[in-house]
Design a protein around this motif. Structure first.
Motif, PDB file in Angstrom:
ATOM      1  N   MET A   3       0.854  -1.178   0.000  1.00  0.00           N
ATOM      2  CA  MET A   3       0.000   0.000   0.000  1.00  0.00           C
ATOM      3  C   MET A   3       0.896   1.235   0.000  1.00  0.00           C
ATOM      4  O   MET A   3       1.568   1.538   0.977  1.00  0.00           O
ATOM      5  N   THR A   4       0.919   1.930  -1.117  1.00  0.00           N
ATOM      6  CA  THR A   4       1.763   3.096  -1.296  1.00  0.00           C
ATOM      7  C   THR A   4       0.890   4.353  -1.342  1.00  0.00           C
ATOM      8  O   THR A   4      -0.338   4.290  -1.235  1.00  0.00           O
ATOM      9  N   VAL A   5       1.534   5.506  -1.540  1.00  0.00           N
ATOM     10  CA  VAL A   5       0.766   6.747  -1.669  1.00  0.00           C
ATOM     11  C   VAL A   5      -0.051   6.750  -2.957  1.00  0.00           C
ATOM     12  O   VAL A   5      -0.965   7.564  -3.119  1.00  0.00           O
ATOM     13  N   TYR A   6       0.275   5.836  -3.881  1.00  0.00           N
ATOM     14  CA  TYR A   6      -0.462   5.729  -5.145  1.00  0.00           C
ATOM     15  C   TYR A   6      -1.521   4.632  -5.094  1.00  0.00           C
ATOM     16  O   TYR A   6      -2.107   4.278  -6.113  1.00  0.00           O
ATOM     17  N   GLY A   7      -1.754   4.099  -3.894  1.00  0.00           N
ATOM     18  CA  GLY A   7      -2.669   2.984  -3.759  1.00  0.00           C
ATOM     19  C   GLY A   7      -1.906   1.673  -3.741  1.00  0.00           C
ATOM     20  O   GLY A   7      -0.674   1.638  -3.626  1.00  0.00           O
ATOM     21  N   GLU A   8      -2.637   0.589  -3.858  1.00  0.00           N
ATOM     22  CA  GLU A   8      -1.996  -0.733  -3.856  1.00  0.00           C
ATOM     23  C   GLU A   8      -1.221  -0.928  -5.152  1.00  0.00           C
ATOM     24  O   GLU A   8      -1.756  -0.789  -6.246  1.00  0.00           O
ATOM     25  N   ARG A   9       0.082  -1.241  -5.022  1.00  0.00           N
ATOM     26  CA  ARG A   9       0.952  -1.403  -6.190  1.00  0.00           C
ATOM     27  C   ARG A   9       1.720  -2.713  -6.074  1.00  0.00           C
ATOM     28  O   ARG A   9       2.057  -3.177  -4.975  1.00  0.00           O
ATOM     29  N   TRP A  10       2.012  -3.299  -7.229  1.00  0.00           N
ATOM     30  CA  TRP A  10       2.884  -4.472  -7.289  1.00  0.00           C
ATOM     31  C   TRP A  10       4.332  -4.000  -7.389  1.00  0.00           C
ATOM     32  O   TRP A  10       4.665  -3.178  -8.237  1.00  0.00           O
ATOM     33  N   LEU A  11       5.199  -4.536  -6.525  1.00  0.00           N
ATOM     34  CA  LEU A  11       6.621  -4.209  -6.529  1.00  0.00           C
ATOM     35  C   LEU A  11       7.430  -5.491  -6.703  1.00  0.00           C
ATOM     36  O   LEU A  11       7.064  -6.535  -6.168  1.00  0.00           O
ATOM     37  N   ALA A  12       8.517  -5.404  -7.462  1.00  0.00           N
ATOM     38  CA  ALA A  12       9.442  -6.536  -7.621  1.00  0.00           C
ATOM     39  C   ALA A  12      10.735  -6.201  -6.893  1.00  0.00           C
ATOM     40  O   ALA A  12      11.266  -5.083  -7.026  1.00  0.00           O
ATOM     41  N   TRP A  13      11.260  -7.158  -6.140  1.00  0.00           N
ATOM     42  CA  TRP A  13      12.465  -6.928  -5.343  1.00  0.00           C
ATOM     43  C   TRP A  13      13.551  -7.935  -5.695  1.00  0.00           C
ATOM     44  O   TRP A  13      13.306  -9.130  -5.778  1.00  0.00           O
ATOM     45  N   ASN A  14      14.761  -7.418  -5.900  1.00  0.00           N
ATOM     46  CA  ASN A  14      15.970  -8.237  -6.022  1.00  0.00           C
ATOM     47  C   ASN A  14      16.804  -7.990  -4.768  1.00  0.00           C
ATOM     48  O   ASN A  14      17.311  -6.878  -4.560  1.00  0.00           O
ATOM     49  N   ASP A  15      16.924  -9.008  -3.930  1.00  0.00           N
ATOM     50  CA  ASP A  15      17.637  -8.876  -2.654  1.00  0.00           C
ATOM     51  C   ASP A  15      18.980  -9.577  -2.717  1.00  0.00           C
ATOM     52  O   ASP A  15      19.125 -10.637  -3.346  1.00  0.00           O
ATOM     53  N   THR A  16      19.957  -9.000  -2.028  1.00  0.00           N
ATOM     54  CA  THR A  16      21.289  -9.586  -1.911  1.00  0.00           C
ATOM     55  C   THR A  16      21.712  -9.559  -0.447  1.00  0.00           C
ATOM     56  O   THR A  16      21.561  -8.535   0.233  1.00  0.00           O
ATOM     57  N   ALA A  17      22.202 -10.695   0.040  1.00  0.00           N
ATOM     58  CA  ALA A  17      22.630 -10.766   1.442  1.00  0.00           C
ATOM     59  C   ALA A  17      24.004 -10.130   1.612  1.00  0.00           C
ATOM     60  O   ALA A  17      24.877 -10.219   0.737  1.00  0.00           O
ATOM     61  N   VAL A  18      24.216  -9.451   2.742  1.00  0.00           N
ATOM     62  CA  VAL A  18      25.524  -8.921   3.135  1.00  0.00           C
ATOM     63  C   VAL A  18      26.127  -9.900   4.132  1.00  0.00           C
ATOM     64  O   VAL A  18      25.504 -10.230   5.153  1.00  0.00           O
ATOM     65  N   LEU A  19      27.324 -10.419   3.819  1.00  0.00           N
ATOM     66  CA  LEU A  19      27.949 -11.460   4.632  1.00  0.00           C
ATOM     67  C   LEU A  19      29.143 -10.917   5.398  1.00  0.00           C
ATOM     68  O   LEU A  19      29.845 -10.010   4.918  1.00  0.00           O
ATOM     69  N   ASP A  20      29.390 -11.493   6.584  1.00  0.00           N
ATOM     70  CA  ASP A  20      30.602 -11.136   7.305  1.00  0.00           C
ATOM     71  C   ASP A  20      31.744 -12.050   6.874  1.00  0.00           C
ATOM     72  O   ASP A  20      31.582 -12.874   5.948  1.00  0.00           O
ATOM     73  N   GLU A  21      32.876 -11.925   7.525  1.00  0.00           N
ATOM     74  CA  GLU A  21      34.059 -12.676   7.116  1.00  0.00           C
ATOM     75  C   GLU A  21      33.856 -14.183   7.246  1.00  0.00           C
ATOM     76  O   GLU A  21      34.428 -14.964   6.485  1.00  0.00           O
ATOM     77  N   GLU A  22      32.984 -14.612   8.178  1.00  0.00           N
ATOM     78  CA  GLU A  22      32.731 -16.039   8.368  1.00  0.00           C
ATOM     79  C   GLU A  22      31.623 -16.556   7.462  1.00  0.00           C
ATOM     80  O   GLU A  22      31.259 -17.738   7.523  1.00  0.00           O
ATOM     81  N   GLY A  23      31.075 -15.682   6.626  1.00  0.00           N
ATOM     82  CA  GLY A  23      30.025 -16.098   5.724  1.00  0.00           C
ATOM     83  C   GLY A  23      28.633 -16.041   6.319  1.00  0.00           C
ATOM     84  O   GLY A  23      27.689 -16.580   5.740  1.00  0.00           O
ATOM     85  N   ASN A  24      28.486 -15.376   7.456  1.00  0.00           N
ATOM     86  CA  ASN A  24      27.171 -15.223   8.085  1.00  0.00           C
ATOM     87  C   ASN A  24      26.453 -14.007   7.523  1.00  0.00           C
ATOM     88  O   ASN A  24      27.066 -12.972   7.252  1.00  0.00           O
ATOM     89  N   VAL A  25      25.138 -14.134   7.362  1.00  0.00           N
ATOM     90  CA  VAL A  25      24.345 -13.020   6.855  1.00  0.00           C
ATOM     91  C   VAL A  25      24.176 -11.990   7.971  1.00  0.00           C
ATOM     92  O   VAL A  25      23.689 -12.307   9.069  1.00  0.00           O
ATOM     93  N   VAL A  26      24.593 -10.756   7.695  1.00  0.00           N
ATOM     94  CA  VAL A  26      24.476  -9.692   8.698  1.00  0.00           C
ATOM     95  C   VAL A  26      23.541  -8.585   8.237  1.00  0.00           C
ATOM     96  O   VAL A  26      23.260  -7.656   8.994  1.00  0.00           O
TER      97      VAL A  26
END
Length: 576
Positions: free
Chosen positions: A323-346
């Motif tokens: 629900m945006t200021v323009y009403g209900e909108r469809w959004l597409a998201w490309n997510d990328t995890a940020v990892l620490d030195e041990e490979g854990n998602v932070v």
């Protein structure tokens, strides 16, 4: 031997071949993890994220084959895949080609060829692994009027080394004049840099003054191994005021939505475009979770899709309503995890885009497709039911004919009733074939004529007194043409069974294509036609309707009679 490349996952169910491959790869210093099935391979990939390449057979026993396994791997990973198999038919090769990032090698290739390809792909994997980033970052770098670059970071024995992946023209000029970057020029300890980068905090690094090329470098984390570097206060730079303003304008006017959240989904950063989309200020969003902004029906699918961020390649894609200021909108998201030195998602970086109009069009198309599919299914059911009812009606007609025959003793009348019965049977056979095929546009003519001829022979010449010799090419035609040809065959075979033979004989039926014509030849080796009957069919009704049916088909009829009779019907293979 020092480990140079990540391990190779070998999927091969033939133990002797697997043993040979493991030894071959090990001789080159490659670590090999051997599995024999699809499920076992997937378990290894889930627990061993540093696998660098998959080498697999296509045939994997009774379970899922290599093609299926590769498709499943592609849903979560871009690992290079080598299919090492004897399956080299066009269909299999086409399936391999459709799997991005895969190559095919036949098992007959030399082991040196195999090793060359394995090592090449592993090198490419190591080189490109850190370089896969969004084109928007490259555009951002190129847009800055100060030296900026995307770099990869590696660490061995507490020593930092840097690799340039993409730099703008000013950065490349600085590199050309200032000698290799940062390694000897860093005054801060490596541990402090790694700690700051793992926390996702920008860090300034002083660069030693060497003639006019000193200054400071701003290090901006992007992913675990990727960093933006912007050079500041170098003699090659002008003041940063104008550049920072351009950078600010670039960020503020981008249309994509950019956010950074922690592992609990709380906002750490929101772009101006995101704030505008939801009509909220940065202060209102930071520290709050994003889930309440997602449509209730899409929250569970969103969280499910984000589980992919916790396994290689640590990316996820999802589409959701908000629900945006323009009403209900469809959004597409490309997510990328940020990892620490041990490979854990932070943390998680998300880049979103408004796809509302595109999604509505997709939904409308899907609904229209489903409606069309439903209409087609209903039509097919209706057609099958109609064909079934037609067959039942013809069966009723045949029953009436049989009942009528039982009440007559006149041979001539019975003969005529039998001819009528044969014609109805020819139509019944056609509808039986149409019903089995589930359509009426095209008929397998060879199958239809074969069934019809055998049915007629059983009805009018039971036993082995008359044999049937058929040579039918696999040809098709419309149901309308098949009806006419079936009636022709019925008339000729019925006539041959009744009048051609004194004792034994053979009826022949041939179907072939000659150029643009379909040719059907039907004959017998009996006594031939009586001299009182000509090729125009001046005798009984049966022989009279044959020329009319051929004319209706737009074809020609030739009748040869002597030692036997032969009918040759030639019609256009493609009706206008």
């Amino acid at each position: 031997m020092a480990k140079t490349f990540p391990p190779v996952l070998l999927v091969e169910d033939e133990v002797l071949i697997a043993l040979d491959l493991v030894r071959t790869l090990a001789e080159r210093g490659l670590e090999v993890i051997h599995t024999t099935s699809s499920e076992e391979a997937l378990r290894v990939l889930d627990t061993t994220p540093d696998v660098g390449l998959v080498l697999m057979d296509i045939g994997l026993g009774e379970g899922e084959n290599g093609i299926g396994l590769a498709r499943r791997i592609r849903t979560t990973s871009s690992l290079p895949i080598i299919f090492f198999s004897n399956y080299s038919d066009p269909e299999t090769l086409a399936q391999v080609e459709a799997i991005e990032g895969s190559i095919f090698l036949p098992k007959l290739v030399t082991r040196e060829t195999l090793l060359t390809n394995v090592i090449r792909l592993l090198k490419d994997r190591c080189t490109d692994h850190a370089a896969k980033t969004d084109d928007r970052i490259r555009l951002l770098i190129d847009a800055l009027d100060q030296p900026a670059a995307l770099c990869g970071l590696t660490r061995e024995r507490e020593v930092l080394s840097w690799r340039l992946l993409h730099g703008n023209s000013l950065f490349n000029a600085w590199m050309h004049q200032a000698s290799p970057l940062l390694l000897e020029r860093t005054r801060l300890p490596a541990g402090r840099i790694v700690e700051a980068l793992a926390r996702g905090i920008p860090l300034e690094i002083p660069i030693q003054q060497t003639s006019e090329h000193g200054g400071r470098a701003l290090l901006i984390p992007w992913t675990k191994d990727l960093f933006l570097i912007v050079l500041r206060e170098s003699a090659l730079l002008e003041t940063l005021t104008e550049n920072e303003e351009k950078y600010r304008l670039l960020i503020e006017n981008q249309t994509d939505l950019v956010v950074r959240v922690d592992t609990e989904g709380r906002f750490l950063y929101v772009s101006p475009s995101y704030c505008r989309m939801f009509g909220k200020s940065e202060e209102e969003l930071l520290g709050k979770t994003f889930i309440p902004l997602v449509h209730p029906e899409d929250r569970e699918p969103t969280l499910k899709a984000m589980e992919a961020l916790y396994r290689p390649p640590y990316t996820a894609y999802m589409e959701q309503r908000a629900m945006t200021v323009y009403g209900e909108r469809w959004l597409a998201w490309n997510d990328t995890a940020v990892l620490d030195e041990e490979g854990n998602v932070v943390g998680i970086i998300g880049v979103g885009r408004d796809i509302h109009e595109k999604k509505l069009a997709e939904i409308a198309l899907k609904e229209a497709t489903e409606q069309l599919k439903k209409a087609v299914e209903e039509r097919e059911l209706l057609l099958k039911e109609l064909l079934h009812r037609v067959r039942n009606t013809l069966s009723l007609i045949l029953s009436f004919i049989h009942l009528e025959k039982s009440s007559w003793d006149d041979p001539r009348l019975l003969s005529r009733i039998s001819s009528l019965e044969a014609r109805v049977k020819s139509l019944s056979e056609l509808y039986a074939l149409l019903h089995s095929l589930g359509g009426i546009k095209e008929v397998d003519l060879s199958a239809y004529l074969s069934r019809l001829a055998q049915t007629l022979l059983i009805a009018y010449a039971p036993g082995d007194r008359i044999s049937l010799d058929m040579d039918l090419a696999p040809l098709s035609c419309s149901a309308k043409d098949a009806t006419s040809l079936g009636l022709i065959v019925t008339e000729i075979i019925t006539n041959s069974c009744k009048h051609a033979f004194e004792d034994r004989g053979t009826i022949s039926l041939m179907l072939r294509r000659e150029g643009d014509d379909l040719v059907m030849e039907l004959g017998d080796d009996g006594r031939g036609l009586p001299e009182t009957r000509d090729s125009g069919g001046s005798g009984g009704l049966g022989l009279q309707i044959i020329p009319l049916l051929v004319q209706q088909l737009g074809g020609t009829l030739t009748v040869e009679s002597g030692k036997g009779t032969r009918y040759t019907i030639r019609i256009p293979a493609r009706r206008p």
